[in-house]
Design a protein around this motif. Structure first.
Motif, mmCIF file in Angstrom:
data_model
loop_
_atom_site.group_PDB
_atom_site.id
_atom_site.type_symbol
_atom_site.label_atom_id
_atom_site.label_comp_id
_atom_site.label_asym_id
_atom_site.label_seq_id
_atom_site.Cartn_x
_atom_site.Cartn_y
_atom_site.Cartn_z
ATOM 1 N N VAL A 231 8.997 28.478 -32.351
ATOM 2 C CA VAL A 231 10.178 28.742 -33.242
ATOM 3 C C VAL A 231 11.507 27.657 -32.505
ATOM 4 O O VAL A 231 12.194 27.259 -33.326
ATOM 5 C CB VAL A 231 10.550 30.202 -33.051
ATOM 6 C CG1 VAL A 231 11.908 30.365 -33.963
ATOM 7 C CG2 VAL A 231 9.582 30.978 -33.502
ATOM 8 N N LEU A 232 11.590 27.686 -31.108
ATOM 9 C CA LEU A 232 12.619 26.921 -30.618
ATOM 10 C C LEU A 232 12.397 25.737 -30.674
ATOM 11 O O LEU A 232 13.267 24.744 -31.060
ATOM 12 C CB LEU A 232 12.683 27.224 -29.173
ATOM 13 C CG LEU A 232 13.445 28.652 -28.843
ATOM 14 C CD1 LEU A 232 12.953 29.311 -27.634
ATOM 15 C CD2 LEU A 232 14.878 28.664 -28.974
ATOM 16 N N ALA A 233 11.104 25.101 -30.856
ATOM 17 C CA ALA A 233 10.809 23.705 -30.945
ATOM 18 C C ALA A 233 11.465 23.182 -32.465
ATOM 19 O O ALA A 233 12.015 22.201 -32.637
ATOM 20 C CB ALA A 233 9.381 23.447 -30.845
ATOM 21 N N LYS A 234 11.122 24.097 -33.526
ATOM 22 C CA LYS A 234 11.655 23.971 -34.908
ATOM 23 C C LYS A 234 13.096 23.634 -34.890
ATOM 24 O O LYS A 234 13.694 22.914 -35.492
ATOM 25 C CB LYS A 234 11.200 24.914 -35.682
ATOM 26 C CG LYS A 234 11.215 24.624 -37.093
ATOM 27 C CD LYS A 234 10.748 25.682 -37.937
ATOM 28 C CE LYS A 234 10.795 25.391 -39.513
ATOM 29 N NZ LYS A 234 10.631 26.501 -40.100
ATOM 30 N N MET A 235 13.885 24.461 -34.214
ATOM 31 C CA MET A 235 15.330 24.294 -34.076
ATOM 32 C C MET A 235 15.556 22.926 -33.253
ATOM 33 O O MET A 235 16.753 22.341 -33.641
ATOM 34 C CB MET A 235 15.808 25.664 -32.993
ATOM 35 C CG MET A 235 15.743 27.002 -33.640
ATOM 36 S SD MET A 235 16.450 27.865 -32.471
ATOM 37 C CE MET A 235 15.796 29.373 -32.873
#
Ligand code: FAD
Ligand code: PYC
Length: 404
Positions: A231-235
């Motif tokens: 989820v953070l990588a997507k950000m």
């Protein structure tokens, strides 16, 4: 009896977020807190915030079954987990906090000829790397664990095991609290109930994070968010080869001391130890579906207990007290990612999947060194996310001990 337990000193402060830090760590699990602790203590970088969306250790750190060992196959992972093991051996003294590290040994049991060949190979590799290990036959296993069914009548008879005497268990929440208290004492701000909702990126360089409590700036950000890493990588605008799965565990009612080591079987597929309180601590593999729920499904519990009763018929009437799950971030080669990313100044430490508790001190230590110097520490270097481009994978499915 608890009426005198009043006015306890706070173990860490509850500060208001500053506008700017030198380093932000996203994720207040064991790995994130250890990173902050070593950054401040060993590298003199004290203007650090650990940002945690829930409470400290509310992720996998305080949901795991606390097995610590370093008997991995390949040189890269052996170096990483053994570095961690050496830190475990002095951790209570270093933190001045009893993390109850108990080196009671771990058995990885084999039930087939192929299991035994794999065990032989792994123990040989371990010894070449200076890691303690022995191959035991069924008689040796029976001597160590008299209550285990090592007879030829078992459905999957025990043929032997690998035995790492320095391995064992530790108290998981004490690890989070010990690192938190240590980091706070060195000036690190621990910000709980603070969720990172986005990154501030300009010209390919990170300069801060958006949170539910406002924006906070830093030119170095380390994400240590376990099951939420994708989820953070997507950000950050990139993808990681991770799958998030539930991994569950359960504990029995407390019983008198009966099992003084850790037993893991990848073949019948279950593992067990006994906590100092007396509970049997039990688990197996991941639930097969993807999910972000910190719980698991009933068929996995049933399968796990079948395996335990298969190996330990003596436990067939013990009652189970509690069951829970965590979200594990599994990587295709069953190894972690400690890496720079396509965004300058943004680093990720994730992919520990089912096996990162044992790595908490080592991961924190080498990740802190990497953030401090802006170059990955030599132990972390092979675990770059870019290995999935180059193909230099490190396959540790055999040593993972937990199927996924
Ligand atoms: P976590 O402790 O999960 O910390 C990550 C933190 O990031 C969480 O607290 C989360 O709230 C926070 N976060 C996520 N997104 C955000 C955001 N956007 N903003 C702010 N904060 C955020 N390993 C072993 O070595 N031995 C074992 O016996 C073992 N047993 C296990 C049994 C179970 C049931 C489970 C679930 C795991 C087990 N593991 C085991 C694996 C081990 O628990 C993990 O690999 C390890 O604890 C990961 O630590 P961490 O600090 O990276 O993650
Ligand atoms: O990595 O040793 C391990 C482990 C045991 C249980 C879950 N993971």
């Amino acid at each position: 009896a608890l009426s005198h337990h009043e006015n306890w000193q706070r173990q860490w402060r509850n500060p208001t977020p500053k506008k700017q830090y030198d380093v932000i760590i996203v994720g207040g699990g064991g790995h994130g807190l250890a990173t902050a602790y070593y950054l401040a203590k060993e590298f003199g970088i004290k203007n650090v915030a650990v940002i945690e969306k829930g409470w400290l250790g509310g992720g996998n750190t305080a949901r795991n079954t606390t097995i610590v060992r370093s008997n991995y196959l390949w040189d890269e992972s052996a170096a990483l987990y053994e570095h961690s093991m050496k830190l475990w051996e002095g951790l209570s003294q270093d933190l001045n906090y009893n993390v109850m590290f108990s080196q009671r040994g771990v058995l990885n049991v084999g039930h087939t000829l192929q299991d035994m060949r794999d065990i032989q190979r792994r123990v040989n590799a371990n010894r070449l790397n200076g890691i303690d290990g022995e191959v035991l036959d069924a008689k040796g296993v029976q001597e160590l664990v008299p209550i285990m069914d090592c007879s030829k009548n078992a459905r999957y008879p025990v043929m032997g095991a690998s035995w790492q005497p320095r391995a064992g268990v530790a108290r998981h929440d004490a690890v989070a609290w010990g690192y938190a208290r240590g980091a706070d004492a060195h000036g690190v701000d621990i910000l709980q109930q603070t969720e990172v909702t986005g990154f501030k990126i300009r010209d390919g360089q990170i300069y801060g994070v958006h949170t539910n409590r406002g924006d906070i700036e830093a030119k170095t950000v380390g994400c240590v968010a376990a099951g939420n890493s994708s989820v953070l990588a997507k950000m950050g605008g990139f993808k990681l080869p991770l799958e998030s799965h539930p991994l569950q565990a359960l504990v029995s009612e407390p019983i008198k001391p009966i099992l003084d080591t850790v037993v893991m079987s990848n073949h019948v597929h279950g593992y067990i130890s006994q906590s100092d309180k007396g509970d049997l601590v039990i688990g197996a593999g991941i639930d097969g579906y993807n999910g972000y729920g910190q719980r698991g499904s009933y068929p996995t519990v049933e399968h796990t207990l079948q395996a335990i009763v298969e190996m330990f018929p003596i436990f067939s009437r013990v009652r189970m007290n509690r069951q829970w799950g965590g979200i594990v971030d599994t990587c295709p080669d069953a190894c972690p990612i400690m890496s720079k990313t396509p965004v300058k100044g943004l680093y990720f430490n994730c992919g520990w999947g089912t096996g990162g508790f044992k790595a908490t001190p080592g991961s924190g230590h080498v990740f802190a060194a990497s953030l401090a110097k802006g170059e990955m520490h030599p132990i972390a270097e092979p675990f770059s996310m870019f290995r999935f481009h180059s193909g230099a994978l490190i396959d540790e499915h055999g040593a993972a001990g937990v199927a996924h």
